[in-house]
Write a protein that holds these residues in place. Structure first.
Motif, PDB file in Angstrom:
ATOM      1  N   LEU A 185       0.453  -1.026  -0.049  1.00 47.23           N
ATOM      2  CA  LEU A 185       0.020  -0.056  -0.094  1.00 47.23           C
ATOM      3  C   LEU A 185       0.523   1.720  -0.163  1.00 47.23           C
ATOM      4  CD1 LEU A 185      -2.725  -1.399   2.694  1.00 47.23           C
ATOM      5  CD2 LEU A 185      -3.128  -0.501   0.358  1.00 47.23           C
ATOM      6  N   ARG A 186       1.819   1.118   0.707  1.00 48.60           N
ATOM      7  CA  ARG A 186       3.019   2.101   0.687  1.00 48.60           C
ATOM      8  C   ARG A 186       3.328   2.571  -0.606  1.00 48.60           C
ATOM      9  NH1 ARG A 186       5.695   0.125   5.199  1.00 48.60           N
ATOM     10  NH2 ARG A 186       7.602   0.021   3.357  1.00 48.60           N
ATOM     11  N   THR A 187       3.815   1.244  -1.517  1.00 47.95           N
ATOM     12  CA  THR A 187       4.155   1.868  -2.873  1.00 47.95           C
ATOM     13  C   THR A 187       3.338   1.601  -4.065  1.00 47.95           C
ATOM     14  OG1 THR A 187       4.766  -0.516  -3.698  1.00 47.95           O
ATOM     15  CG2 THR A 187       6.395   1.111  -1.919  1.00 47.95           C
ATOM     16  N   GLY A 188       2.655   1.613  -3.951  1.00 49.54           N
ATOM     17  CA  GLY A 188       0.858   2.035  -4.567  1.00 49.54           C
ATOM     18  C   GLY A 188       1.176   2.853  -5.767  1.00 49.54           C
ATOM     19  N   PRO A 189       0.180   2.925  -6.305  1.00 52.81           N
ATOM     20  CA  PRO A 189      -0.267   4.393  -7.846  1.00 52.81           C
ATOM     21  C   PRO A 189      -0.684   5.354  -6.413  1.00 52.81           C
ATOM     22  CG  PRO A 189      -1.270   2.783  -8.310  1.00 52.81           C
ATOM     23  CD  PRO A 189      -0.578   1.948  -6.766  1.00 52.81           C
TER      24      PRO A 189
END
Length: 483
Positions: free
Chosen positions: A425-429
């Protein structure tokens, strides 16, 4: 058996060759077939891509350098076989950031209302609009009626003065630490600042209050002990060499048990100014935080000067507030250092809109109804569960953060997901920052505006494929600062 045994490294190598169009001949040589070379030739050149109407229109918004970097990245992916040459332009568009600032918007699902690492208080819609309007030429230092120079930020200062009527005058600098720095420089250079040992705090990222104070040329006179300091301790050392008595709210921690501290009213008869650093920026008492100090109460108790931050419980932009006696505040505002610490027009615009506008996101999060939060969590969990995700709604506890209300917890509700979702989630779009608790990733809704619920749910759906990823960990509320 040995011929069939292929190492993981070997499999990755073969996969890389396959993506790039290279193949291994029976004799062991690796070659690139003619059709693979043709694929590379079909990759559009940079100048043609920059003339693509979809990309050309973005150049005016983000700058040619940013767009060109995205184009080069997309071309490289095509060379490696990750995408087809026909998809280079659309891939470059997808790689472009929303703005040229380099900062990415995130959803704060940590359960920390004022998270220092996430920029503390989110601005209200009204404040954001005010910043946009102030981005061009403004009358920040001009009286339009007379055409002559006027006091900088007079409208924002007038609104702040109205919100704190007990203050004889007000001034604004660029952050809370700067407010205290200015006060120490003007009132205590080559003099003593009398302060309790229990209030010599570290205010985040290794930044210690004593170091800030002595950098101004003042000398610290410590009184009392870590857990007990009385008014008599201050009186015993106050004299002609005293610049002021300082009271500091230890906002990052609480000392309990056998404790004693002198209140502001007990120190007002010592013949020197009493400066109170309340830290978190409450201008008046708040029913949800009965033990949190506020400017109005401290001024009524006799404080000569109150310093505070604007980007904490006030819910505004980063700035430092100085509220107090007219002669003191005017002396601070006219000191040469005040010029170096002044705020820009965008901060002044956001501050004024925060003070006059509707409740801020911070205020709304602070007073959120736990039952409503649980209903939101149930609704999102039901929607995601219907898609086959391992998610459930749970009750949890949020905190204020940002150096405010230490030890206070706020009942909240969260989405509970498998731990690997934290990193995905931290590295998502659309980055979503949660916290890890008991081996699960919690997305606390107290600091998440209800209008972001669907965006949050969509971010979870996009992260679904990361359930088996190696967990990296979520940003935790520990270590919050106040600078």
């Amino acid at each position: 058996m040995e011929q069939r045994a292929v190492s993981a490294e070997g499999r990755r190598t073969e996969a890389d060759r396959a993506r790039s169009g290279r193949v291994r001949r029976p004799d062991g040589a690796v070659v690139r077939p003619p059709d693979a070379i043709d694929v590379r030739r079909r990759i559009p050149p940079t100048d043609r891509l920059l003339r693509d109407p979809r990309l050309a229109v973005v150049v005016d918004r983000l700058g040619a350098g940013v767009v060109k970097a995205a184009v080069h990245e997309a071309q490289e992916r095509a060379r490696e076989g990750g995408i087809s040459p026909e998809r280079v332009a659309e891939t470059a568009l997808a790689l472009l950031p929303g703005t040229a600032s380099g900062l990415r918007p995130v959803i704060n699902a940590t359960g920390v209302l004022l998270h220092t690492n996430l920029g503390r208080a989110p601005l209200s819609v009204t404040a954001r609009q005010a910043v946009q309007e102030a981005a061009g030429p403004t009358d920040v230092e001009l009286d339009l009626a007379t055409g002559v120079r006027a006091r900088r930020g007079r409208s924002a200062l007038a609104v702040l003065r109205e919100r704190v009527p007990r203050a004889g005058a007000v001034h604004v600098v660029n952050n809370g630490a700067a407010a205290l720095l200015l006060a120490a420089t003007v009132l205590a250079a080559d003099k003593e600042i009398v302060v309790s040992r229990g209030e010599l705090v570290e205010i985040g990222d290794g930044f210690r209050l004593p170091d800030l104070l002595v950098s101004t040329g003042a000398r610290l006179r410590e009184v009392g002990t870590t857990n007990r300091t009385t008014a008599a301790d201050y009186a015993a050392v106050t004299g002609p060499g005293t610049g002021f008595v300082l009271k500091v709210h230890p906002s990052n921690f609480r000392v309990t048990g056998f404790t004693r501290s002198a209140g502001t009213a007990e120190l007002t008869g010592l013949g020197v100014p009493v400066v109170v650093d309340i830290g978190s920026g409450l201008l008046a008492p708040h029913p949800a935080l009965p033990e949190e100090p506020d400017a109005d109460t401290e001024l009524r108790a006799g404080a000569s000067l109150v310093t505070a931050s604007g980007d904490k419980l006030l819910g505004g932009p980063q700035c430092g507030l100085l509220l107090g006696a007219r002669d003191l505040v005017r002396a601070l505002a006219r000191h040469p250092l005040a010029r170096a610490l002044r705020v820009d027009k965008l901060t002044l615009a956001a501050l004024a809109a925060t003070l006059t506008g509707p409740p801020t996101p911070t205020a709304l999060a602070l007073t959120a109804d736990p039952a409503v939060l649980r209903a939101r969590a149930d609704r999102i969990a039901t929607s995601l569960g219907a898609d086959g995700l391992d998610v459930r709604a749970v009750e949890c506890a949020a905190t204020v953060g940002g150096g405010g209300a230490p030890g206070v917890t706020l009942p909240s509700a969260a989405l509970s997901l498998p731990e690997p979702y934290a990193a995905a989630l931290r590295t998502g779009p659309l980055p979503v920052v949660g916290r890890l608790e008991s081996g699960r990733c919690l997305l606390d809704l107290r600091a998440v505006p209800e209008q972001d619920d669907e965006r949050l749910a969509e971010a979870v759906r996009l992260a679904r494929t990361a359930r088996e990823a190696v967990p990296v960990g979520a940003v935790r509320p520990a270590g919050e600062g106040r600078a």
